[in-house]
Write a protein that holds these residues in place. Sequence first.
Motif, PDB file in Angstrom:
ATOM      1  N   PHE A  74      -4.497   6.531   6.888  1.00  0.00           N
ATOM      2  CA  PHE A  74      -5.547   6.149   5.929  1.00  0.00           C
ATOM      3  C   PHE A  74      -5.029   4.903   5.220  1.00  0.00           C
ATOM      4  O   PHE A  74      -3.833   4.800   4.923  1.00  0.00           O
ATOM      5  N   GLU A  75      -5.912   3.980   4.913  1.00  0.00           N
ATOM      6  CA  GLU A  75      -5.480   2.686   4.375  1.00  0.00           C
ATOM      7  C   GLU A  75      -4.843   2.814   3.002  1.00  0.00           C
ATOM      8  O   GLU A  75      -3.967   2.025   2.642  1.00  0.00           O
ATOM      9  N   GLY A  76      -5.303   3.782   2.198  1.00  0.00           N
ATOM     10  CA  GLY A  76      -4.692   3.972   0.885  1.00  0.00           C
ATOM     11  C   GLY A  76      -3.237   4.401   0.977  1.00  0.00           C
ATOM     12  O   GLY A  76      -2.452   4.173   0.047  1.00  0.00           O
ATOM     13  N   VAL A  77      -2.866   5.010   2.075  1.00  0.00           N
ATOM     14  CA  VAL A  77      -1.453   5.326   2.299  1.00  0.00           C
ATOM     15  C   VAL A  77      -0.687   4.035   2.571  1.00  0.00           C
ATOM     16  O   VAL A  77       0.407   3.812   2.035  1.00  0.00           O
ATOM     17  N   ALA A  78      -1.273   3.164   3.382  1.00  0.00           N
ATOM     18  CA  ALA A  78      -0.598   1.905   3.731  1.00  0.00           C
ATOM     19  C   ALA A  78      -0.375   1.042   2.490  1.00  0.00           C
ATOM     20  O   ALA A  78       0.724   0.507   2.278  1.00  0.00           O
ATOM     21  N   THR A  79      -1.400   0.897   1.662  1.00  0.00           N
ATOM     22  CA  THR A  79      -1.255   0.013   0.500  1.00  0.00           C
ATOM     23  C   THR A  79      -0.319   0.620  -0.546  1.00  0.00           C
ATOM     24  O   THR A  79       0.483  -0.094  -1.151  1.00  0.00           O
ATOM     25  N   GLY A  80      -0.408   1.925  -0.750  1.00  0.00           N
ATOM     26  CA  GLY A  80       0.505   2.568  -1.697  1.00  0.00           C
ATOM     27  C   GLY A  80       1.943   2.507  -1.204  1.00  0.00           C
ATOM     28  O   GLY A  80       2.882   2.328  -1.997  1.00  0.00           O
ATOM     29  N   ALA A  81       2.136   2.632   0.093  1.00  0.00           N
ATOM     30  CA  ALA A  81       3.485   2.542   0.642  1.00  0.00           C
ATOM     31  C   ALA A  81       4.046   1.136   0.466  1.00  0.00           C
ATOM     32  O   ALA A  81       5.234   0.964   0.152  1.00  0.00           O
ATOM     33  N   ALA A  82       3.193   0.123   0.648  1.00  0.00           N
ATOM     34  CA  ALA A  82       3.666  -1.249   0.440  1.00  0.00           C
ATOM     35  C   ALA A  82       4.089  -1.447  -1.022  1.00  0.00           C
ATOM     36  O   ALA A  82       5.078  -2.135  -1.301  1.00  0.00           O
ATOM     37  N   ASP A  83       3.365  -0.848  -1.928  1.00  0.00           N
ATOM     38  CA  ASP A  83       3.725  -0.919  -3.352  1.00  0.00           C
ATOM     39  C   ASP A  83       5.084  -0.247  -3.586  1.00  0.00           C
ATOM     40  O   ASP A  83       5.998  -0.837  -4.178  1.00  0.00           O
ATOM     41  N   GLY A  84       5.228   0.961  -3.080  1.00  0.00           N
ATOM     42  CA  GLY A  84       6.494   1.669  -3.278  1.00  0.00           C
ATOM     43  C   GLY A  84       7.668   0.956  -2.639  1.00  0.00           C
ATOM     44  O   GLY A  84       8.768   0.905  -3.202  1.00  0.00           O
ATOM     45  N   PHE A  85       7.430   0.377  -1.459  1.00  0.00           N
ATOM     46  CA  PHE A  85       8.492  -0.369  -0.778  1.00  0.00           C
ATOM     47  C   PHE A  85       8.990  -1.514  -1.662  1.00  0.00           C
ATOM     48  O   PHE A  85      10.183  -1.674  -1.894  1.00  0.00           O
ATOM     49  N   ALA A  86       8.052  -2.303  -2.146  1.00  0.00           N
ATOM     50  CA  ALA A  86       8.448  -3.500  -2.897  1.00  0.00           C
ATOM     51  C   ALA A  86       9.084  -3.138  -4.234  1.00  0.00           C
ATOM     52  O   ALA A  86       9.986  -3.845  -4.706  1.00  0.00           O
ATOM     53  N   ARG A  87       8.653  -2.049  -4.850  1.00  0.00           N
ATOM     54  CA  ARG A  87       9.264  -1.671  -6.132  1.00  0.00           C
ATOM     55  C   ARG A  87      10.757  -1.362  -5.958  1.00  0.00           C
ATOM     56  O   ARG A  87      11.545  -1.594  -6.856  1.00  0.00           O
ATOM     57  N   ILE A  88      11.103  -0.834  -4.785  1.00  0.00           N
ATOM     58  CA  ILE A  88      12.508  -0.500  -4.541  1.00  0.00           C
ATOM     59  C   ILE A  88      13.243  -1.649  -3.858  1.00  0.00           C
ATOM     60  O   ILE A  88      14.361  -1.997  -4.231  1.00  0.00           O
ATOM     61  N   ALA A  89      12.618  -2.271  -2.854  1.00  0.00           N
ATOM     62  CA  ALA A  89      13.312  -3.314  -2.089  1.00  0.00           C
ATOM     63  C   ALA A  89      13.379  -4.640  -2.841  1.00  0.00           C
ATOM     64  O   ALA A  89      14.239  -5.477  -2.548  1.00  0.00           O
ATOM     65  N   GLY A  90      12.445  -4.846  -3.769  1.00  0.00           N
ATOM     66  CA  GLY A  90      12.416  -6.115  -4.472  1.00  0.00           C
ATOM     67  C   GLY A  90      11.846  -7.254  -3.645  1.00  0.00           C
ATOM     68  O   GLY A  90      11.977  -8.424  -4.001  1.00  0.00           O
ATOM     69  N   ARG A  91      11.208  -6.928  -2.551  1.00  0.00           N
ATOM     70  CA  ARG A  91      10.530  -7.934  -1.717  1.00  0.00           C
ATOM     71  C   ARG A  91       9.313  -7.262  -1.087  1.00  0.00           C
ATOM     72  O   ARG A  91       9.284  -6.032  -0.949  1.00  0.00           O
ATOM     73  N   PRO A  92       8.315  -8.057  -0.697  1.00  0.00           N
ATOM     74  CA  PRO A  92       7.066  -7.434  -0.250  1.00  0.00           C
ATOM     75  C   PRO A  92       7.137  -6.858   1.163  1.00  0.00           C
ATOM     76  O   PRO A  92       7.897  -7.331   2.010  1.00  0.00           O
ATOM     77  N   ALA A  93       6.317  -5.861   1.387  1.00  0.00           N
ATOM     78  CA  ALA A  93       5.966  -5.415   2.731  1.00  0.00           C
ATOM     79  C   ALA A  93       4.568  -5.938   3.038  1.00  0.00           C
ATOM     80  O   ALA A  93       3.848  -6.383   2.143  1.00  0.00           O
ATOM     81  N   ALA A  94       4.201  -5.876   4.316  1.00  0.00           N
ATOM     82  CA  ALA A  94       2.835  -6.200   4.724  1.00  0.00           C
ATOM     83  C   ALA A  94       2.050  -4.920   4.950  1.00  0.00           C
ATOM     84  O   ALA A  94       2.626  -3.849   5.160  1.00  0.00           O
ATOM     85  N   LEU A 125     -10.047  -2.465   4.200  1.00  0.00           N
ATOM     86  CA  LEU A 125      -9.517  -2.959   2.928  1.00  0.00           C
ATOM     87  C   LEU A 125     -10.071  -2.138   1.766  1.00  0.00           C
ATOM     88  O   LEU A 125      -9.346  -1.805   0.818  1.00  0.00           O
ATOM     89  N   ALA A 126     -11.351  -1.785   1.854  1.00  0.00           N
ATOM     90  CA  ALA A 126     -11.955  -0.980   0.785  1.00  0.00           C
ATOM     91  C   ALA A 126     -11.173   0.313   0.578  1.00  0.00           C
ATOM     92  O   ALA A 126     -10.870   0.703  -0.553  1.00  0.00           O
ATOM     93  N   ASN A 127     -10.826   0.965   1.667  1.00  0.00           N
ATOM     94  CA  ASN A 127     -10.077   2.222   1.552  1.00  0.00           C
ATOM     95  C   ASN A 127      -8.683   2.017   0.948  1.00  0.00           C
ATOM     96  O   ASN A 127      -8.088   2.976   0.463  1.00  0.00           O
ATOM     97  N   GLY A 128      -8.177   0.807   1.003  1.00  0.00           N
ATOM     98  CA  GLY A 128      -6.859   0.544   0.439  1.00  0.00           C
ATOM     99  C   GLY A 128      -6.875   0.027  -0.986  1.00  0.00           C
ATOM    100  O   GLY A 128      -5.818  -0.174  -1.582  1.00  0.00           O
ATOM    101  N   LEU A 129      -8.054  -0.190  -1.551  1.00  0.00           N
ATOM    102  CA  LEU A 129      -8.134  -0.902  -2.828  1.00  0.00           C
ATOM    103  C   LEU A 129      -7.538  -0.133  -4.004  1.00  0.00           C
ATOM    104  O   LEU A 129      -6.924  -0.725  -4.886  1.00  0.00           O
ATOM    105  N   ALA A 130      -7.729   1.170  -4.053  1.00  0.00           N
ATOM    106  CA  ALA A 130      -7.296   1.907  -5.251  1.00  0.00           C
ATOM    107  C   ALA A 130      -5.792   1.746  -5.446  1.00  0.00           C
ATOM    108  O   ALA A 130      -5.316   1.518  -6.563  1.00  0.00           O
TER     109      ALA A 130
END
Lengths: 512, 512
Positions: free
Chosen positions: B48-68, B77-82
Amino acid sequence: MGTGADLVLQRLLAGDVDVCFANPGTSEMHFVAALDANPRMRAVLCLFEGVATGAADGFARIAGRPAATLLHLGPGLANGLANLHNARRAHTPVVNVVGDHATYHAEFDAPLESDIEALATWPEGLVYRPHSPAALTAAVDGALAGAIGPPGRVATVILPADYSWGPADSDGSPVVDAPPETGAGGIGAPAAAELLGDYGEHTVLLLGGAATTAAGLTAAARVAAATGARALVETFPARLARGRGIPAIERLAYLAEQAEQQLAGATQIILVGTRAPVAFFAYPGRASGLVPTGAQVHTLDPADLAPLAEHLGAPAAPAPDAAPRDLPEGPLTVANWAEVIGALLPENAIISDEANTSGVLIPAATAASPPHDVLTLTGGAIGQGLPVAVGAAIAAPDRPVVALQADGSALYTISALWTMAREQLDITVVILNNHAYAILQMELGRVGATAGERARSLLDLSRPDIDFASIAAGFGVPATRAATAEELAEQFAAAVAEPGPHLIDAAVAPWG
Amino acid sequence: MGTGADLVLQRLLAGDVDVCFANPGTSEMHFVAALDANPRMRAVLCLFEGVATGAADGFARIAGRPAATLLHLGPGLANGLANLHNARRAHTPVVNVVGDHATYHAEFDAPLESDIEALATWPEGLVYRPHSPAALTAAVDGALAGAIGPPGRVATVILPADYSWGPADSDGSPVVDAPPETGAGGIGAPAAAELLGDYGEHTVLLLGGAATTAAGLTAAARVAAATGARALVETFPARLARGRGIPAIERLAYLAEQAEQQLAGATQIILVGTRAPVAFFAYPGRASGLVPTGAQVHTLDPADLAPLAEHLGAPAAPAPDAAPRDLPEGPLTVANWAEVIGALLPENAIISDEANTSGVLIPAATAASPPHDVLTLTGGAIGQGLPVAVGAAIAAPDRPVVALQADGSALYTISALWTMAREQLDITVVILNNHAYAILQMELGRVGATAGERARSLLDLSRPDIDFASIAAGFGVPATRAATAEELAEQFAAAVAEPGPHLIDAAVAPWG
């Protein structure tokens, strides 16, 4: 004098909107509280907004009138957008009530603040934001009228928390005028008859919208039989009548290369309740538009189909007849699971069809089943099937609902199962579990890509396999597993015979 | 020469983006195929896209660099917006790659066509749409630079299918320049020292962003101890260092009436890496802004905290020390489950905290646990906790991740469990299962609403109860159920001791 929330509920009820699919938050608490004083509004709790919006779509496709949703600020609306996109493509009327922060709170940019209008307009939606409590009536009434159209639209009322908890007055008048007479569009029956007389065998009648009722299909089949024209139904109709006694008109194929074959040689296309056919996706070296080169395109109002058949003096057209059928045997395949459904489909059923690649043979298998309605994935945004089944079951509590559901797509809105359990909806869910995004495995080759192991792992839903029976049990829906046609038949017959929701996790082998 | 998809992958890798959380569709198939030729990119399938976007957020908070992320057209994209909304509030850099129809296909308004830009800009996001294959490099490079900032942003590359499958060339140069020097903002250490010297006991230091590291908190605690100022952490920090040896600075309360108490009497507020405090929601008769009337508001760069402490000659500040603790006993309550976690939290853990009402006592219970990081629900869009845990676990495979997760919120993105199973992530999920939207039961009264049975049913998640252990098993995550503190302790200790994901369905009694 009641609260603004009371008033909103009263205006919805005055407009004959008496079901609300709700996933509320703090800013919607007064709306929730107002439900006690307005018991005619049936509030159905959904555990994700995409379930609420998909259910509203399914409700309206069956009831012929809109339901409301209740959503929490921008992020709540965002979660509901994908199924509002499908509703947009189905021309379904939906009225969203989106709670917002109190008007004076907006300037503080609190954590949940966002641009709600940007989201509400995205599915070509109409937005009604009242700028005073006195404007609440006009906002709700406007949204109702806007949603109903025609055509059906997504309309959103933004309800600030302070207007919701503050006092507001209703004048109690009826809300929605009858839809305006929309004088028949298109070329009219006599001109259509002339075109068909000249070039019948080179004509395609493409049917959608109001033309896919039993009456519309019957008239179209008569026209086709009398003139030699080909009748086709659009690829993803919002609601399609099917089954014994109803002409089994073929649908335009999802695969553009098949659709081109179906339309080949046509020099004129008459669109009846639909628009000119296009490829779902672009593919390298393949055209996007599907109208054959040089073909003329005309439109005919669906209401003119029956007059056209009369004008032509067309005789009755053949329709599928019930025939006793043997139940298939052996391990489940893409072919035999569909035969099981076709043989055992109950009377007057509603099928919510998101079976995707596994469902390709369902139309043939159900053509002579008892008369039923099919609701399809109109906008291509997957995760529609289970929510639409929820809405359809609430719209027609006396009709059995059958959700034919691909595994990957099911997971976008899987908590719909819980609402089925809470409301004890008469829904039989059949999960076509092939442990893959099988459609992408097919599309990969069609777009000309080649893939090795790393790429293929992104299309694979095994490692680990998903056990939908276990998930369903977690949501309170009794579930079984079927690996053979015999097991599916036994479990499906038992599920449709017993009220309430059931899920069958069917291990269907993928194509090829 | 490779395809455009190859080029996009290469530019992402050149910019040190080597993880992609993906939920692809047909228009992304060439990007998927290009993964084989670019094995340094780790593609993580999300269902589900909301998993992908939330995971990218969690990744960057710890890694200090972005994921895609890799998302499928507008509805994807709509499903990932929240969760992108939560990333926006966390100032997290995220690079979305959103596949689009081929450029020449747009005019046909195919079923999945929509206004992608409208969605991509909604979370105050940056949008990069190349208008030729030659513009792909600039689009990806621009998105990388835009995402990284500072501040971190959501940046979206729209990748048309024909550019993805067509030829494109990379010049192979490095992408992202070092972030520009952002000369220290705010009043600077000497001026802050002067303000604190004059009015220390009437000053609040409010900490967020880069000030919530162990070093920042330590410096802030020294300043507070030396001047009599109160130090507070913003309500929902993106990443907060905690545990033994790190000053346990109180967080500003979620409840506005409590936050007002914490800030009462302050005549100046110094904002360090955060903004002026506001109430999460508006409530009748209560102020939205939380800055006390007449108080002066100043800002200080987080980099100036340590110089400020030096300037003041502040001594070391006290920090929690490990103390042997007895494990609690008896049926699980809001208090004792937190004590279990506090006593058994493993070394160097990451907590993804979406425990909501059940988690109010977690900060006190974990103050003297081994040092750890806490990731909180920054934007209030529920359904963040499990995806953020996925991203954090991928960013730090050697650190145990503990997801403390409210039941209702878990269901928005529940398929994150499957990704945990596929990737065998070392995550222990504790579901705080009180069978309710307990926060709304509380908020109902706070906004001044009264509710009867119908209203209360919308806040209730029983009828039927949700069995998270069964759902987790369905997704391939081993799961247990705990009803007592002893059971939770035994199960939690076992879960963190064993690699891979585990879920504990903890029956925590609600408040009151």
